[in-house]
Design a protein around this motif. Sequence first.
Motif, PDB file in Angstrom:
ATOM      1  N   ARG A 153       0.815  -1.216   0.000  1.00 36.94           N
ATOM      2  CA  ARG A 153       0.000   0.000   0.000  1.00 36.94           C
ATOM      3  C   ARG A 153       0.847   1.264   0.000  1.00 36.94           C
ATOM      4  O   ARG A 153       1.927   1.316   0.601  1.00 36.94           O
ATOM      5  CB  ARG A 153      -0.937  -0.007   1.200  1.00 36.94           C
ATOM      6  CG  ARG A 153      -1.740  -1.306   1.251  1.00 36.94           C
ATOM      7  CD  ARG A 153      -3.198  -1.086   1.285  1.00 36.94           C
ATOM      8  NE  ARG A 153      -3.931  -2.324   1.054  1.00 36.94           N
ATOM      9  CZ  ARG A 153      -4.824  -2.812   1.887  1.00 36.94           C
ATOM     10  NH1 ARG A 153      -5.089  -2.185   3.012  1.00 36.94           N
ATOM     11  NH2 ARG A 153      -5.467  -3.911   1.573  1.00 36.94           N
ATOM     12  N   PHE A 154       0.320   2.288  -0.653  1.00 40.01           N
ATOM     13  CA  PHE A 154       1.004   3.570  -0.779  1.00 40.01           C
ATOM     14  C   PHE A 154       1.467   4.082   0.581  1.00 40.01           C
ATOM     15  O   PHE A 154       2.622   4.482   0.754  1.00 40.01           O
ATOM     16  CB  PHE A 154       0.072   4.590  -1.456  1.00 40.01           C
ATOM     17  CG  PHE A 154       0.735   5.879  -1.818  1.00 40.01           C
ATOM     18  CD1 PHE A 154       1.240   6.068  -3.097  1.00 40.01           C
ATOM     19  CD2 PHE A 154       0.858   6.911  -0.893  1.00 40.01           C
ATOM     20  CE1 PHE A 154       1.856   7.259  -3.445  1.00 40.01           C
ATOM     21  CE2 PHE A 154       1.469   8.102  -1.232  1.00 40.01           C
ATOM     22  CZ  PHE A 154       1.974   8.277  -2.508  1.00 40.01           C
ATOM     23  N   ASP A 155       0.544   4.069   1.563  1.00 42.97           N
ATOM     24  CA  ASP A 155       0.890   4.614   2.876  1.00 42.97           C
ATOM     25  C   ASP A 155       1.968   3.782   3.573  1.00 42.97           C
ATOM     26  O   ASP A 155       2.766   4.316   4.345  1.00 42.97           O
ATOM     27  CB  ASP A 155      -0.345   4.767   3.759  1.00 42.97           C
ATOM     28  CG  ASP A 155      -1.081   3.466   4.012  1.00 42.97           C
ATOM     29  OD1 ASP A 155      -1.067   2.577   3.141  1.00 42.97           O
ATOM     30  OD2 ASP A 155      -1.692   3.338   5.099  1.00 42.97           O
ATOM     31  N   GLU A 156       2.028   2.488   3.290  1.00 43.81           N
ATOM     32  CA  GLU A 156       3.092   1.644   3.865  1.00 43.81           C
ATOM     33  C   GLU A 156       4.454   2.031   3.293  1.00 43.81           C
ATOM     34  O   GLU A 156       5.431   2.184   4.037  1.00 43.81           O
ATOM     35  CB  GLU A 156       2.817   0.159   3.586  1.00 43.81           C
ATOM     36  CG  GLU A 156       1.604  -0.374   4.306  1.00 43.81           C
ATOM     37  CD  GLU A 156       1.257  -1.797   3.901  1.00 43.81           C
ATOM     38  OE1 GLU A 156       0.751  -2.529   4.767  1.00 43.81           O
ATOM     39  OE2 GLU A 156       1.487  -2.189   2.729  1.00 43.81           O
ATOM     40  N   ARG A 178      -3.184  -2.900  -8.390  1.00 40.32           N
ATOM     41  CA  ARG A 178      -4.470  -3.566  -8.214  1.00 40.32           C
ATOM     42  C   ARG A 178      -5.384  -2.724  -7.318  1.00 40.32           C
ATOM     43  O   ARG A 178      -4.950  -2.247  -6.271  1.00 40.32           O
ATOM     44  CB  ARG A 178      -4.292  -4.925  -7.525  1.00 40.32           C
ATOM     45  CG  ARG A 178      -3.557  -5.941  -8.316  1.00 40.32           C
ATOM     46  CD  ARG A 178      -3.502  -7.236  -7.534  1.00 40.32           C
ATOM     47  NE  ARG A 178      -2.646  -8.206  -8.167  1.00 40.32           N
ATOM     48  CZ  ARG A 178      -2.178  -9.284  -7.548  1.00 40.32           C
ATOM     49  NH1 ARG A 178      -2.478  -9.498  -6.281  1.00 40.32           N
ATOM     50  NH2 ARG A 178      -1.403 -10.123  -8.191  1.00 40.32           N
ATOM     51  N   ARG A 179      -6.636  -2.608  -7.713  1.00 39.43           N
ATOM     52  CA  ARG A 179      -7.608  -1.892  -6.884  1.00 39.43           C
ATOM     53  C   ARG A 179      -7.995  -2.792  -5.709  1.00 39.43           C
ATOM     54  O   ARG A 179      -8.325  -3.956  -5.902  1.00 39.43           O
ATOM     55  CB  ARG A 179      -8.834  -1.529  -7.693  1.00 39.43           C
ATOM     56  CG  ARG A 179      -9.847  -0.690  -6.903  1.00 39.43           C
ATOM     57  CD  ARG A 179     -11.108  -0.449  -7.704  1.00 39.43           C
ATOM     58  NE  ARG A 179     -10.868   0.382  -8.851  1.00 39.43           N
ATOM     59  CZ  ARG A 179     -11.191   1.679  -8.923  1.00 39.43           C
ATOM     60  NH1 ARG A 179     -11.768   2.264  -7.906  1.00 39.43           N
ATOM     61  NH2 ARG A 179     -10.960   2.356 -10.019  1.00 39.43           N
ATOM     62  N   TYR A 180      -7.958  -2.253  -4.497  1.00 37.21           N
ATOM     63  CA  TYR A 180      -8.418  -3.023  -3.349  1.00 37.21           C
ATOM     64  C   TYR A 180      -9.602  -2.367  -2.640  1.00 37.21           C
ATOM     65  O   TYR A 180     -10.184  -2.947  -1.732  1.00 37.21           O
ATOM     66  CB  TYR A 180      -7.276  -3.279  -2.344  1.00 37.21           C
ATOM     67  CG  TYR A 180      -6.789  -2.078  -1.577  1.00 37.21           C
ATOM     68  CD1 TYR A 180      -7.373  -1.709  -0.365  1.00 37.21           C
ATOM     69  CD2 TYR A 180      -5.720  -1.322  -2.044  1.00 37.21           C
ATOM     70  CE1 TYR A 180      -6.912  -0.609   0.345  1.00 37.21           C
ATOM     71  CE2 TYR A 180      -5.252  -0.233  -1.327  1.00 37.21           C
ATOM     72  CZ  TYR A 180      -5.858   0.125  -0.149  1.00 37.21           C
ATOM     73  OH  TYR A 180      -5.399   1.206   0.562  1.00 37.21           O
ATOM     74  N   PRO A 220     -11.648   4.996  -4.086  1.00 38.53           N
ATOM     75  CA  PRO A 220     -10.776   4.140  -4.907  1.00 38.53           C
ATOM     76  C   PRO A 220      -9.361   4.110  -4.334  1.00 38.53           C
ATOM     77  O   PRO A 220      -8.748   5.151  -4.111  1.00 38.53           O
ATOM     78  CB  PRO A 220     -10.805   4.794  -6.288  1.00 38.53           C
ATOM     79  CG  PRO A 220     -11.437   6.128  -6.121  1.00 38.53           C
ATOM     80  CD  PRO A 220     -12.129   6.165  -4.798  1.00 38.53           C
ATOM     81  N   ARG A 221      -8.888   2.908  -4.064  1.00 43.08           N
ATOM     82  CA  ARG A 221      -7.540   2.726  -3.509  1.00 43.08           C
ATOM     83  C   ARG A 221      -6.877   1.578  -4.261  1.00 43.08           C
ATOM     84  O   ARG A 221      -7.535   0.602  -4.638  1.00 43.08           O
ATOM     85  CB  ARG A 221      -7.598   2.376  -2.025  1.00 43.08           C
ATOM     86  CG  ARG A 221      -8.200   3.436  -1.158  1.00 43.08           C
ATOM     87  CD  ARG A 221      -7.129   4.381  -0.657  1.00 43.08           C
ATOM     88  NE  ARG A 221      -7.667   5.264   0.344  1.00 43.08           N
ATOM     89  CZ  ARG A 221      -7.858   6.565   0.164  1.00 43.08           C
ATOM     90  NH1 ARG A 221      -7.570   7.112  -0.979  1.00 43.08           N
ATOM     91  NH2 ARG A 221      -8.345   7.300   1.123  1.00 43.08           N
ATOM     92  N   PHE A 222      -5.552   1.715  -4.411  1.00 45.39           N
ATOM     93  CA  PHE A 222      -4.795   0.714  -5.158  1.00 45.39           C
ATOM     94  C   PHE A 222      -3.636   0.205  -4.308  1.00 45.39           C
ATOM     95  O   PHE A 222      -3.120   0.912  -3.446  1.00 45.39           O
ATOM     96  CB  PHE A 222      -4.247   1.308  -6.459  1.00 45.39           C
ATOM     97  CG  PHE A 222      -5.329   1.728  -7.400  1.00 45.39           C
ATOM     98  CD1 PHE A 222      -5.802   0.842  -8.365  1.00 45.39           C
ATOM     99  CD2 PHE A 222      -5.889   2.996  -7.326  1.00 45.39           C
ATOM    100  CE1 PHE A 222      -6.811   1.217  -9.231  1.00 45.39           C
ATOM    101  CE2 PHE A 222      -6.895   3.376  -8.189  1.00 45.39           C
ATOM    102  CZ  PHE A 222      -7.358   2.486  -9.150  1.00 45.39           C
TER     103      PHE A 222
END
Length: 195
Positions: free
Chosen positions: A38-41, A69-71, A76-78
């Motif tokens: 994840r982006f924030d990770e 991948r969309r999760y 909308p988050r990828f």
Amino acid sequence: MQRNAFDTMGCPIASALEQVGEWWTLLILRDALDGFTRFDEFEHNLGIAPNMLTRRLKSLVESGLLERRRYSDRPPRFEYVATERSRELSSVIVALYAWGNEHIEHEDREVVLVDADGETIDPVFVDRRTGRTLAESKAHFVAGPAASDMMRERQDPDKRRSRRSRAASVGREPNSQQAQHRSHDVALHPHPGRT
């Protein structure tokens, strides 16, 4: 300062650096191979600016090293998942780990590579076909079938021996047997005889 493109050098190392040579790239891939997606990770782990991370992730997706991948649909988050192509870089990341820890006392290391039993591993490269280390194989590069004239000249065995002999003798007697012995593959295996 404008960066040169490496893709015309005719060298697989230069070609690889064209894709993963920017230092954030390997750190992002290190984390992706460790299961972070994840982006924030990535942002938290690396302390990287969001705009820089966005550019690097986009580039890694375009080069096939990560899959987007969309999760979540709302909002909308990828996530960014390691691909088979990026998993092939695992040995490169392990080699950088080993090199980075080479001169750090064991008790001062923040990360240690271990096997399934918790035993510390000292990684080395081996030939898949024979199981021998690069030093045991006396591995060296040669010009491939599609090599340019410049690459053929660079990989000429006589010229290589001369360069390595010269490099090994810096600070020693020019005809030192020790310098000649150690020069055989310094470029590929920094610890001759070590397994």
